[in-house]
Design a protein around this motif. Structure first.
Motif, PDB file in Angstrom:
ATOM      1  N   ILE A  82       0.830  -1.207   0.000  1.00  0.00           N
ATOM      2  CA  ILE A  82       0.000   0.000   0.000  1.00  0.00           C
ATOM      3  C   ILE A  82       0.857   1.247   0.000  1.00  0.00           C
ATOM      4  CG2 ILE A  82      -1.664   1.337   1.336  1.00  0.00           C
ATOM      5  CD1 ILE A  82      -2.952  -1.200   2.254  1.00  0.00           C
ATOM      6  N   SER A  83       1.870   1.277   0.864  1.00  0.00           N
ATOM      7  CA  SER A  83       2.719   2.468   0.945  1.00  0.00           C
ATOM      8  C   SER A  83       3.472   2.704  -0.351  1.00  0.00           C
ATOM      9  CB  SER A  83       3.717   2.333   2.106  1.00  0.00           C
ATOM     10  OG  SER A  83       3.046   2.213   3.339  1.00  0.00           O
ATOM     11  N   CYS A  84       4.007   1.628  -0.922  1.00  0.00           N
ATOM     12  CA  CYS A  84       4.765   1.756  -2.168  1.00  0.00           C
ATOM     13  C   CYS A  84       3.866   2.218  -3.310  1.00  0.00           C
ATOM     14  CB  CYS A  84       5.424   0.428  -2.517  1.00  0.00           C
ATOM     15  SG  CYS A  84       6.244   0.402  -4.124  1.00  0.00           S
ATOM     16  N   HIS A  85       2.728   1.574  -3.469  1.00  0.00           N
ATOM     17  CA  HIS A  85       1.849   1.900  -4.593  1.00  0.00           C
ATOM     18  C   HIS A  85       1.157   3.244  -4.418  1.00  0.00           C
ATOM     19  CE1 HIS A  85       1.800  -1.821  -7.148  1.00  0.00           C
ATOM     20  NE2 HIS A  85       2.467  -2.252  -6.087  1.00  0.00           N
ATOM     21  N   ALA A  86       1.086   3.747  -3.182  1.00  0.00           N
ATOM     22  CA  ALA A  86       0.534   5.088  -2.973  1.00  0.00           C
ATOM     23  C   ALA A  86       1.428   6.152  -3.604  1.00  0.00           C
ATOM     24  CB  ALA A  86       0.363   5.364  -1.483  1.00  0.00           C
ATOM     25  N   LEU A  87       2.669   5.783  -3.910  1.00  0.00           N
ATOM     26  CA  LEU A  87       3.603   6.707  -4.542  1.00  0.00           C
ATOM     27  C   LEU A  87       3.493   6.690  -6.062  1.00  0.00           C
ATOM     28  CD1 LEU A  87       6.751   5.962  -2.349  1.00  0.00           C
ATOM     29  CD2 LEU A  87       5.249   7.964  -2.217  1.00  0.00           C
ATOM     30  N   ALA A  88       2.560   5.912  -6.595  1.00  0.00           N
ATOM     31  CA  ALA A  88       2.375   5.846  -8.043  1.00  0.00           C
ATOM     32  C   ALA A  88       1.675   7.119  -8.513  1.00  0.00           C
ATOM     33  CB  ALA A  88       1.548   4.616  -8.414  1.00  0.00           C
ATOM     34  N   VAL A  89       2.461   8.088  -8.924  1.00  0.00           N
ATOM     35  CA  VAL A  89       1.937   9.368  -9.403  1.00  0.00           C
ATOM     36  C   VAL A  89       2.666   9.751 -10.681  1.00  0.00           C
ATOM     37  CG1 VAL A  89       1.404  10.124  -7.056  1.00  0.00           C
ATOM     38  CG2 VAL A  89       3.574  10.798  -8.115  1.00  0.00           C
ATOM     39  N   LYS A  90       2.057  10.651 -11.443  1.00  0.00           N
ATOM     40  CA  LYS A  90       2.693  11.181 -12.648  1.00  0.00           C
ATOM     41  C   LYS A  90       2.661  12.693 -12.601  1.00  0.00           C
ATOM     42  CE  LYS A  90       4.729  11.289 -16.553  1.00  0.00           C
ATOM     43  NZ  LYS A  90       5.288  12.606 -16.220  1.00  0.00           N
TER      44      LYS A  90
END
Length: 375
Positions: A307-315
């Motif tokens: 969850i923490s890692c994928h919450a950083l999926a931004v563009k």
């Protein structure tokens, strides 16, 4: 090898894992589990729900309709349901060309349809996207890196995938002929040589609620064989497994399979649930951890959180497709450390302390594979 037919019914297990799904027959229950979502089961019976997803997504596929093969049983040979979903490579095409319609791409033979010489999925990892997620990406033109940047420039803050979206990430390892009965496997021809690859890791992300449901599985050899053969790539299970579906409360790391899912006597009895994740912290505020020792084998396992890692999926508005690093520093062994628990808000600020203009990619790292448009 003896194979038992999978029982897909409203059993004790399904009554827990599929409580909110009122289906009329066994076939509909299987299809609903594959294509739908179940918030109650994901949150309240997480490990049971994980195993239900595992067995349903690994059911043999029917290439004629891109769904489960009704005449086959769990453990039969052939591609599984998730293997006929669209691959990462088939979704994000060079020049940001619009990918084909779902039916055109999902039944093209799975792994065997890859262009000659493209075997990166077996040396690294494979990523597959289900119909809901794929159609969303296609309809919103998210296969284009330029479109993602346009959204950020227009002030769009978050992309929101529909409930029922799913992705699967898989890891493979080269095996021998004698290993076949104990693995889900595929054969790939490379340089006039046929290589057998066995499935060693499978990671499932299912959007059953806004922050997604996360479950990860590994073959037992990752902790008893490959960790000795390839210690740098397979460090073993540093973080203990947690599985309340198969294990007693006093020993959640028993590393067994649960009863009632039809796993016994099939190749799938050699896989273990390493854990599930539904929240970023537990009820005492401690960061939750979920790691796959193969897929994240080169990282510090004790600082891994889906969850923490994928919450950083931004563009961002332009430039890097991964503007916020997913690792931060190294541990005493020199392994990159990830982010666990609630994220530091300063990660989303620039050097001047101002918010970085970006669009959130709804926990879907696969979107960073979007390509530039050819003008």
């Amino acid at each position: 090898m003896k194979r038992l037919k999978k029982v897909i019914s409203v059993s004790c297990v399904l009554s827990l894992a599929m409580t909110s799904v009122a289906m009329a027959d066994k076939k509909d229950t299987l299809q609903q589990s594959i294509s739908g979502y179940n918030t109650n089961a994901a949150l309240n019976f997480s490990d049971q729900y994980a195993w239900q997803l595992f067995t349903d997504l690994n059911h043999p596929a029917d290439l004629s309709n891109c769904g489960p093969a009704r005449h086959k049983a769990l453990g039969d040979d052939g591609l599984t349901v998730w293997e006929v979903w669209q691959s990462r490579e088939e979704t994000f095409l060079d020049g940001a060309v619009r990918p084909p319609r779902w039916r055109e791409g999902c039944n093209d033979g799975g792994f065997y349809s890859y262009p000659e010489g493209n075997y990166s999925n077996f040396d690294d990892e494979a990523v597959r996207i289900n119909k809901k997620a794929y159609r969303f990406i296609r309809s919103k033109q998210l296969y284009s890196l330029d479109e993602q940047e346009r959204l950020a420039q227009d002030g769009v803050t978050d992309i929101d995938f529909p409930l029922g979206s799913k992705t699967v990430k898989a890891g493979w390892v080269k095996i021998e002929e004698a290993d076949k009965p104990f693995y889900h496997w595929v054969e790939v021809e490379r340089d006039d040589e046929v290589i057998i690859f066995g499935l060693s890791a499978i990671h499932i992300a299912s959007k059953d609620f806004p922050t997604w449901f996360w479950a990860t599985f590994e073959h037992v050899d990752n902790n008893t064989r490959w960790n000795l053969t390839y210690p740098e790539a397979f460090p073993g299970w540093v973080v203990p497994s947690k599985d309340s579906a198969a294990c007693p409360p006093s020993n959640l790391a028993c590393n067994q399979i649960p009863e009632g899912y039809g796993l016994e006597g099939t190749k799938w009895e050699n896989y273990r649930l390493r854990g599930t994740q539904t929240e970023i912290v537990d009820n005492r505020g401690n960061p939750t951890i979920l790691v796959n020792s193969h897929l994240e084998g080169v990282l510090d396992q004790e600082s891994m959180s889906c969850i923490s890692c994928h919450a950083l999926a931004v563009k961002g508005e332009s430039g890097d497709s991964m503007p916020i690093p997913i690792t931060e520093g190294t541990n005493e062994n020199g392994l990159p450390m990830g982010h666990i628990g609630a994220l530091n808000p300063t990660l989303f600020l620039d050097n001047n302390g101002s918010p970085i203009p970006y669009v959130g990619l709804d926990y879907v790292w696969t979107l960073r594979n979007a390509k530039r448009e050819n003008f």
